[in-house]
Design a protein around this motif. Structure first.
Motif, PDB file in Angstrom:
ATOM      1  N   ALA A  18      34.249  30.194  53.823  1.00  0.00           N
ATOM      2  CA  ALA A  18      33.644  30.182  55.162  1.00  0.00           C
ATOM      3  C   ALA A  18      32.164  30.534  55.126  1.00  0.00           C
ATOM      4  O   ALA A  18      31.385  30.066  55.972  1.00  0.00           O
ATOM      5  N   ASP A  19      31.773  31.351  54.157  1.00  0.00           N
ATOM      6  CA  ASP A  19      30.390  31.835  54.097  1.00  0.00           C
ATOM      7  C   ASP A  19      29.463  30.931  53.288  1.00  0.00           C
ATOM      8  O   ASP A  19      28.276  31.248  53.134  1.00  0.00           O
ATOM      9  N   LEU A  20      29.987  29.847  52.787  1.00  0.00           N
ATOM     10  CA  LEU A  20      29.150  28.961  51.974  1.00  0.00           C
ATOM     11  C   LEU A  20      28.034  28.348  52.805  1.00  0.00           C
ATOM     12  O   LEU A  20      28.237  27.970  53.956  1.00  0.00           O
ATOM     13  N   GLU A  21      26.876  28.232  52.186  1.00  0.00           N
ATOM     14  CA  GLU A  21      25.744  27.572  52.821  1.00  0.00           C
ATOM     15  C   GLU A  21      25.192  26.523  51.869  1.00  0.00           C
ATOM     16  O   GLU A  21      25.094  26.756  50.667  1.00  0.00           O
ATOM     17  N   LEU A  22      24.832  25.376  52.418  1.00  0.00           N
ATOM     18  CA  LEU A  22      24.317  24.284  51.610  1.00  0.00           C
ATOM     19  C   LEU A  22      22.828  24.113  51.887  1.00  0.00           C
ATOM     20  O   LEU A  22      22.418  23.901  53.028  1.00  0.00           O
ATOM     21  N   GLU A  23      22.020  24.194  50.838  1.00  0.00           N
ATOM     22  CA  GLU A  23      20.585  24.027  50.984  1.00  0.00           C
ATOM     23  C   GLU A  23      20.227  22.537  51.085  1.00  0.00           C
ATOM     24  O   GLU A  23      20.954  21.681  50.585  1.00  0.00           O
ATOM     25  N   GLU A  24      19.107  22.275  51.723  1.00  0.00           N
ATOM     26  CA  GLU A  24      18.679  20.883  51.904  1.00  0.00           C
ATOM     27  C   GLU A  24      18.392  20.204  50.563  1.00  0.00           C
ATOM     28  O   GLU A  24      18.542  18.994  50.429  1.00  0.00           O
ATOM     29  N   THR A  25      17.984  21.002  49.580  1.00  0.00           N
ATOM     30  CA  THR A  25      17.628  20.443  48.272  1.00  0.00           C
ATOM     31  C   THR A  25      18.825  20.399  47.315  1.00  0.00           C
ATOM     32  O   THR A  25      18.651  20.112  46.126  1.00  0.00           O
TER      33      THR A  25
ATOM     34  N   THR B 295      24.448  33.447  45.375  1.00  0.00           N
ATOM     35  CA  THR B 295      24.137  32.159  46.004  1.00  0.00           C
ATOM     36  C   THR B 295      24.674  30.961  45.218  1.00  0.00           C
ATOM     37  O   THR B 295      24.526  29.825  45.669  1.00  0.00           O
ATOM     38  N   ASP B 296      25.277  31.193  44.060  1.00  0.00           N
ATOM     39  CA  ASP B 296      25.757  30.081  43.235  1.00  0.00           C
ATOM     40  C   ASP B 296      26.996  29.468  43.878  1.00  0.00           C
ATOM     41  O   ASP B 296      28.099  30.006  43.795  1.00  0.00           O
TER      42      ASP B 296
ATOM     43  N   GLN C 113      32.036  40.199  39.563  1.00  0.00           N
ATOM     44  CA  GLN C 113      30.817  40.627  38.881  1.00  0.00           C
ATOM     45  C   GLN C 113      29.787  39.504  38.843  1.00  0.00           C
ATOM     46  O   GLN C 113      28.588  39.737  39.055  1.00  0.00           O
ATOM     47  N   ALA C 114      30.263  38.297  38.583  1.00  0.00           N
ATOM     48  CA  ALA C 114      29.362  37.140  38.556  1.00  0.00           C
ATOM     49  C   ALA C 114      28.721  36.912  39.925  1.00  0.00           C
ATOM     50  O   ALA C 114      27.516  36.643  40.025  1.00  0.00           O
ATOM     51  N   LEU C 115      29.511  37.027  40.984  1.00  0.00           N
ATOM     52  CA  LEU C 115      28.983  36.783  42.326  1.00  0.00           C
ATOM     53  C   LEU C 115      28.039  37.892  42.776  1.00  0.00           C
ATOM     54  O   LEU C 115      27.129  37.647  43.575  1.00  0.00           O
ATOM     55  N   GLN C 116      28.246  39.091  42.276  1.00  0.00           N
ATOM     56  CA  GLN C 116      27.300  40.158  42.581  1.00  0.00           C
ATOM     57  C   GLN C 116      25.954  39.883  41.928  1.00  0.00           C
ATOM     58  O   GLN C 116      24.903  40.151  42.510  1.00  0.00           O
ATOM     59  N   ARG C 117      25.987  39.337  40.743  1.00  0.00           N
ATOM     60  CA  ARG C 117      24.751  39.044  40.022  1.00  0.00           C
ATOM     61  C   ARG C 117      24.037  37.820  40.590  1.00  0.00           C
ATOM     62  O   ARG C 117      22.813  37.745  40.566  1.00  0.00           O
ATOM     63  N   ASP C 118      24.809  36.854  41.074  1.00  0.00           N
ATOM     64  CA  ASP C 118      24.216  35.650  41.666  1.00  0.00           C
ATOM     65  C   ASP C 118      25.062  35.212  42.856  1.00  0.00           C
ATOM     66  O   ASP C 118      25.910  34.330  42.747  1.00  0.00           O
TER      67      ASP C 118
ATOM     68  N   LEU D 111      26.365  17.499  42.978  1.00  0.00           N
ATOM     69  CA  LEU D 111      27.504  18.364  42.686  1.00  0.00           C
ATOM     70  C   LEU D 111      27.696  19.406  43.786  1.00  0.00           C
ATOM     71  O   LEU D 111      28.816  19.603  44.276  1.00  0.00           O
ATOM     72  N   SER D 112      26.630  20.059  44.163  1.00  0.00           N
ATOM     73  CA  SER D 112      26.729  21.090  45.205  1.00  0.00           C
ATOM     74  C   SER D 112      27.174  20.501  46.538  1.00  0.00           C
ATOM     75  O   SER D 112      27.994  21.081  47.249  1.00  0.00           O
ATOM     76  N   GLN D 113      26.649  19.345  46.880  1.00  0.00           N
ATOM     77  CA  GLN D 113      27.022  18.707  48.143  1.00  0.00           C
ATOM     78  C   GLN D 113      28.515  18.372  48.175  1.00  0.00           C
ATOM     79  O   GLN D 113      29.205  18.631  49.163  1.00  0.00           O
ATOM     80  N   LYS D 114      29.012  17.806  47.083  1.00  0.00           N
ATOM     81  CA  LYS D 114      30.420  17.412  47.048  1.00  0.00           C
ATOM     82  C   LYS D 114      31.344  18.626  46.953  1.00  0.00           C
ATOM     83  O   LYS D 114      32.441  18.628  47.536  1.00  0.00           O
ATOM     84  N   MET D 115      30.916  19.648  46.236  1.00  0.00           N
ATOM     85  CA  MET D 115      31.718  20.875  46.157  1.00  0.00           C
ATOM     86  C   MET D 115      31.777  21.560  47.520  1.00  0.00           C
ATOM     87  O   MET D 115      32.806  22.124  47.907  1.00  0.00           O
TER      88      MET D 115
END
Length: 300
Positions: free
Chosen positions: A255-262, A221-222, A214-219, A266-270
């Protein structure tokens, strides 16, 4: 004679009127200057209380910058020093990030310190969104690092659940509230076992998955929510508590994760940790060890 008297009288009257007018204007000007000075003083005085403190605002911005760049100790030190609701909640977040990333030398102690900082922020502002979030997150960490028996007697899982439910009620727009609820169910099952988790605390794996989905449906891209969900599923795979399709779901999430340039630190290391886990799917034991180490706040 009467005309002369009248002229003299008129002249005197005019002169007196002019003097009176000048004196009145002078008094008014003087009073206006006093009032102007008084008004200026009031504005300066009120400015101390009501106008934004640019130095303080800049310092809080510095705390955020430290967190974004991964300078968590600097964020913690400055956040504590400022002693505002914003800065204290950010200091708590800095500690929480260190714990999540396995960069804390004493995760159990640091979890309590992070929770204390969030509590201090809430005393200043009980409705502060980030302080509320950090309190729930760090309280969950405290429960995680408490032994099963102690957690049972102190009713820590139940208290954590109450905090999560309150957060979801007060911030219904936040997808992370659903993710926190999902994490609670799956973490209890990991720590106590699927059967005992349900019997002792009412935690259920299917509920955990449902809340996370449910959380992933709502967001969708998190990145943080997605990695934590995938890791929580993987951690339960060795007990046979989940289906093969669940493990496939976890692999697809990574596999579907995408990392934004900005993206921040935390996001980079995760993202990096997610890719390491993805590369270990051919070695289930190594994958399980890696994910469990992450969930325990150990270096990975």
């Amino acid at each position: 004679m009467n005309r002369l008297t009248a002229q003299v009288t008129n002249t005197v009257t005019r002169n007196w009127a002019v003097k009176f007018a000048r004196r009145a204007i002078g008094i008014m000007v003087a009073k206006d200057m006093v009032w102007l000075r008084y008004l200026t003083f009031l504005l300066l005085l009120c400015g101390i209380s009501f106008f934004p403190n640019s130095a303080s605002a800049q310092a809080e911005s510095d705390v955020q910058s430290y967190i974004k760049s991964g300078q968590y100790e600097q964020a913690l030190e400055l956040g504590r020093e400022l002693k505002t609701a914003d800065s204290l909640s950010l200091a708590s977040e800095a500690l929480a990030r260190q714990i999540m990333l396995g960069e804390s030398d004493a995760p159990q102690l640091r979890a309590k310190q992070a929770r204390d900082l969030a509590q201090r922020a809430l005393k200043l502002n009980p409705d502060h969104p980030n302080a509320r979030l950090q309190y729930v997150v760090t309280d969950g960490f405290v429960a995680r690092y408490t032994g099963d028996v102690a957690a049972w007697f102190k009713k820590l899982p139940q208290k954590s659940l109450e905090h999560i439910q309150a957060y979801r009620t007060d911030f219904p727009q936040e997808a992370r509230g659903d993710a926190l609820m999902g994490a609670w169910h799956l973490e209890i099952a990991r720590k106590a076992g699927a059967e005992n988790g349900e019997k002792w605390f009412g935690a259920r794996i299917d509920y955990g998955k449902g809340f996370f989905e449910q959380a992933l449906q709502r967001d969708p891209t998190d990145l943080i929510m997605r990695v934590n969900y995938a890791f929580a599923i993987i951690a339960l795979s060795h007990e046979g508590a989940i289906k093969k399709s669940d493990l496939t779901r976890a692999k697809s999430i990574l596999a579907d994760l995408e990392l934004e340039e900005t993206s921040d630190d935390l996001s980079q290391k995760m993202f990096q940790k997610a890719k390491i886990a993805e590369s270990l799917f051919e070695d289930p034991d190594a994958l399980k060890d890696y994910v469990n180490a992450f969930l325990e706040g150990e270096p990975t």
